[in-house]
Design a protein around this motif. Structure first.
Motif, PDB file in Angstrom:
ATOM      1  N   SER A 113       0.855  -1.175   0.000  1.00  0.00           N
ATOM      2  CA  SER A 113       0.000   0.000   0.000  1.00  0.00           C
ATOM      3  C   SER A 113       0.898   1.235   0.000  1.00  0.00           C
ATOM      4  N   ARG A 114       0.875   1.977  -1.104  1.00  0.00           N
ATOM      5  CA  ARG A 114       1.756   3.136  -1.235  1.00  0.00           C
ATOM      6  C   ARG A 114       1.010   4.405  -0.835  1.00  0.00           C
ATOM      7  N   SER A 115       1.644   5.164   0.062  1.00  0.00           N
ATOM      8  CA  SER A 115       1.088   6.426   0.540  1.00  0.00           C
ATOM      9  C   SER A 115       1.821   7.561  -0.171  1.00  0.00           C
ATOM     10  N   ASN A 116       1.090   8.328  -0.993  1.00  0.00           N
ATOM     11  CA  ASN A 116       1.706   9.307  -1.884  1.00  0.00           C
ATOM     12  C   ASN A 116       1.605  10.730  -1.345  1.00  0.00           C
ATOM     13  N   LEU A 117       2.743  11.428  -1.367  1.00  0.00           N
ATOM     14  CA  LEU A 117       2.803  12.814  -0.925  1.00  0.00           C
ATOM     15  C   LEU A 117       2.541  13.748  -2.096  1.00  0.00           C
ATOM     16  N   PHE A 118       1.649  14.723  -1.882  1.00  0.00           N
ATOM     17  CA  PHE A 118       1.378  15.727  -2.907  1.00  0.00           C
ATOM     18  C   PHE A 118       1.343  17.098  -2.244  1.00  0.00           C
ATOM     19  N   LEU A 119       2.372  17.884  -2.501  1.00  0.00           N
ATOM     20  CA  LEU A 119       2.462  19.258  -1.995  1.00  0.00           C
ATOM     21  C   LEU A 119       2.218  19.334  -0.490  1.00  0.00           C
ATOM     22  N   GLY A 120       2.973  18.504   0.250  1.00  0.00           N
ATOM     23  CA  GLY A 120       2.948  18.559   1.709  1.00  0.00           C
ATOM     24  C   GLY A 120       1.887  17.719   2.383  1.00  0.00           C
ATOM     25  N   ARG A 121       1.090  16.991   1.613  1.00  0.00           N
ATOM     26  CA  ARG A 121       0.014  16.188   2.203  1.00  0.00           C
ATOM     27  C   ARG A 121       0.074  14.759   1.674  1.00  0.00           C
ATOM     28  N   PHE A 122       0.066  13.795   2.584  1.00  0.00           N
ATOM     29  CA  PHE A 122      -0.065  12.404   2.165  1.00  0.00           C
ATOM     30  C   PHE A 122      -1.543  12.179   1.875  1.00  0.00           C
ATOM     31  N   MET A 123      -1.842  11.967   0.609  1.00  0.00           N
ATOM     32  CA  MET A 123      -3.230  11.894   0.155  1.00  0.00           C
ATOM     33  C   MET A 123      -3.907  10.626   0.683  1.00  0.00           C
ATOM     34  N   ARG A 124      -5.185  10.773   1.000  1.00  0.00           N
ATOM     35  CA  ARG A 124      -5.970   9.636   1.490  1.00  0.00           C
ATOM     36  C   ARG A 124      -7.068   9.242   0.508  1.00  0.00           C
ATOM     37  N   HIS A 125      -7.247  10.041  -0.539  1.00  0.00           N
ATOM     38  CA  HIS A 125      -8.283   9.790  -1.545  1.00  0.00           C
ATOM     39  C   HIS A 125      -7.683  10.063  -2.922  1.00  0.00           C
ATOM     40  N   SER A 126      -8.499  10.568  -3.848  1.00  0.00           N
ATOM     41  CA  SER A 126      -8.033  10.990  -5.181  1.00  0.00           C
ATOM     42  C   SER A 126      -7.457   9.854  -6.020  1.00  0.00           C
ATOM     43  N   GLY A 127      -7.659   8.614  -5.600  1.00  0.00           N
ATOM     44  CA  GLY A 127      -7.058   7.483  -6.299  1.00  0.00           C
ATOM     45  C   GLY A 127      -5.605   7.269  -5.929  1.00  0.00           C
ATOM     46  N   TRP A 128      -5.130   8.013  -4.942  1.00  0.00           N
ATOM     47  CA  TRP A 128      -3.722   7.924  -4.549  1.00  0.00           C
ATOM     48  C   TRP A 128      -3.514   7.107  -3.275  1.00  0.00           C
ATOM     49  N   TYR A 129      -4.575   6.632  -2.667  1.00  0.00           N
ATOM     50  CA  TYR A 129      -4.422   5.772  -1.491  1.00  0.00           C
ATOM     51  C   TYR A 129      -5.680   4.916  -1.320  1.00  0.00           C
ATOM     52  N   PRO A 130      -5.520   3.632  -1.021  1.00  0.00           N
ATOM     53  CA  PRO A 130      -4.239   2.934  -1.025  1.00  0.00           C
ATOM     54  C   PRO A 130      -3.801   2.620  -2.457  1.00  0.00           C
ATOM     55  N   ASP A 131      -2.653   3.088  -2.823  1.00  0.00           N
ATOM     56  CA  ASP A 131      -2.117   2.924  -4.173  1.00  0.00           C
ATOM     57  C   ASP A 131      -1.342   1.607  -4.209  1.00  0.00           C
ATOM     58  N   ARG A 132      -2.040   0.518  -4.472  1.00  0.00           N
ATOM     59  CA  ARG A 132      -1.442  -0.810  -4.393  1.00  0.00           C
ATOM     60  C   ARG A 132      -0.448  -1.044  -5.531  1.00  0.00           C
ATOM     61  N   VAL A 133       0.772  -1.431  -5.173  1.00  0.00           N
ATOM     62  CA  VAL A 133       1.814  -1.733  -6.156  1.00  0.00           C
ATOM     63  C   VAL A 133       2.453  -3.078  -5.809  1.00  0.00           C
ATOM     64  N   MET A 134       2.703  -3.884  -6.830  1.00  0.00           N
ATOM     65  CA  MET A 134       3.311  -5.199  -6.613  1.00  0.00           C
ATOM     66  C   MET A 134       4.829  -5.042  -6.680  1.00  0.00           C
ATOM     67  N   ARG A 135       5.464  -5.028  -5.516  1.00  0.00           N
ATOM     68  CA  ARG A 135       6.886  -4.736  -5.449  1.00  0.00           C
ATOM     69  C   ARG A 135       7.725  -5.821  -4.767  1.00  0.00           C
ATOM     70  N   LEU A 136       7.086  -6.711  -4.033  1.00  0.00           N
ATOM     71  CA  LEU A 136       7.814  -7.787  -3.361  1.00  0.00           C
ATOM     72  C   LEU A 136       7.454  -9.101  -4.039  1.00  0.00           C
ATOM     73  N   TYR A 137       8.449  -9.777  -4.600  1.00  0.00           N
ATOM     74  CA  TYR A 137       8.142 -10.943  -5.425  1.00  0.00           C
ATOM     75  C   TYR A 137       9.350 -11.867  -5.554  1.00  0.00           C
TER      76      TYR A 137
END
Length: 258
Positions: A113-137
């Protein structure tokens, strides 16, 4: 008793001296760290080596997907954690990864679950959280060949969600962020053009408007306050750049056939 699986942290980097120290510190517990440098002119290479990472070089750029493939070839661990210099593994995510490594190999892919920073705020909506990425494999898997917006080829492996966030310092500076997005848009348009994709002028505007509405309304960007509103506009602009660039490539090719 089954031996603990070894973890290789793998990343590609170019001129990331400002962000790399905190990133490497967040994964210093890994069995090995592989950094593939793409021709940095700052202190990226020295910082990586001082942190104990193995540094390799591949200045010829073939796109994000192939560059990640090149980097992974140097890894020797059982499991791969693919991250970028502007990402940090939080303590809760580390605990989840350590629990996976303590288990026998299963061929499972893990999404973070990637938590994305946008201009000083870790977004909780906007399609930016939870931003699921497959990174451990498992190391047997790899990324596809996409020039941009590359993704892991899971080959049908089961995917399990991990607890804990991967922090992503996505946008700290708006101009720098948009410059990066412009480069992504150009690569996206070039890739689609090479595949014979076409785009009409009407679709340039409908896709752009759709991107704004999707971010601001459907993905509840309005709940992220001022940043949510700005992000909706930025997403619309990025979409406009992608499709207008594709339209321009199509138009130039059509004129060349006259």
């Amino acid at each position: 008793m089954t031996a603990r699986q070894r973890l290789s942290v793998v990343m590609i980097a170019k001129n990331e001296a400002a962000l790399l120290p905190a990133c490497l510190d967040s994964v210093s517990w890994a069995d090995e760290i592989i950094v593939l440098d793409s021709g940095s002119s700052d202190d990226t290479v020295d910082i990586a080596r001082q942190a104990g990472a193995q540094v390799f070089h591949a200045e010829a750029w073939a796109g994000f997907g192939k560059q990640r493939q090149r980097a992974q070839r140097y890894a020797s661990g059982d499991m791969i954690l693919m991250i970028d210099a502007d990402e940090r593994v939080t303590p809760p995510l580390r605990a989840s990864i350590e629990a996976v490594l303590a288990q026998p190999p299963s061929g499972t892919v893990y999404s973070l679950s990637r938590s994305n920073l946008f201009l000083g705020r870790f977004m909780r909506h906007s399609g930016w959280y939870p931003d699921r990425v497959m990174r451990l494999y498992p190391r047997a898997l790899n990324y596809n060949d996409n020039l941009v917006h590359e993704s892991l080829d899971t080959q049908g492996a089961p995917v399990v969600r991990l607890e804990g966030d991967l922090q992503h310092l996505t946008c700290r500076d708006l101009i720098a962020f948009q410059q990066k997005q412009l480069a992504y848009a150009a690569a996206w348009a070039q890739e689609r053009h090479q595949r014979g994709k076409r785009c009409g002028l009407f679709s340039v505007f409908t896709h752009s408007l759709g991107a704004f509405l999707k971010t601001f309304l459907l993905r509840a960007g309005f709940l992220d306050g001022k940043q949510g509103c700005l992000l909706a506009v930025v997403n619309a602009q990025y979409t406009f750049n992608k499709y207008s660039a594709l339209w321009a490539l199509n138009h130039a090719a059509d004129k060349g056939r006259l």
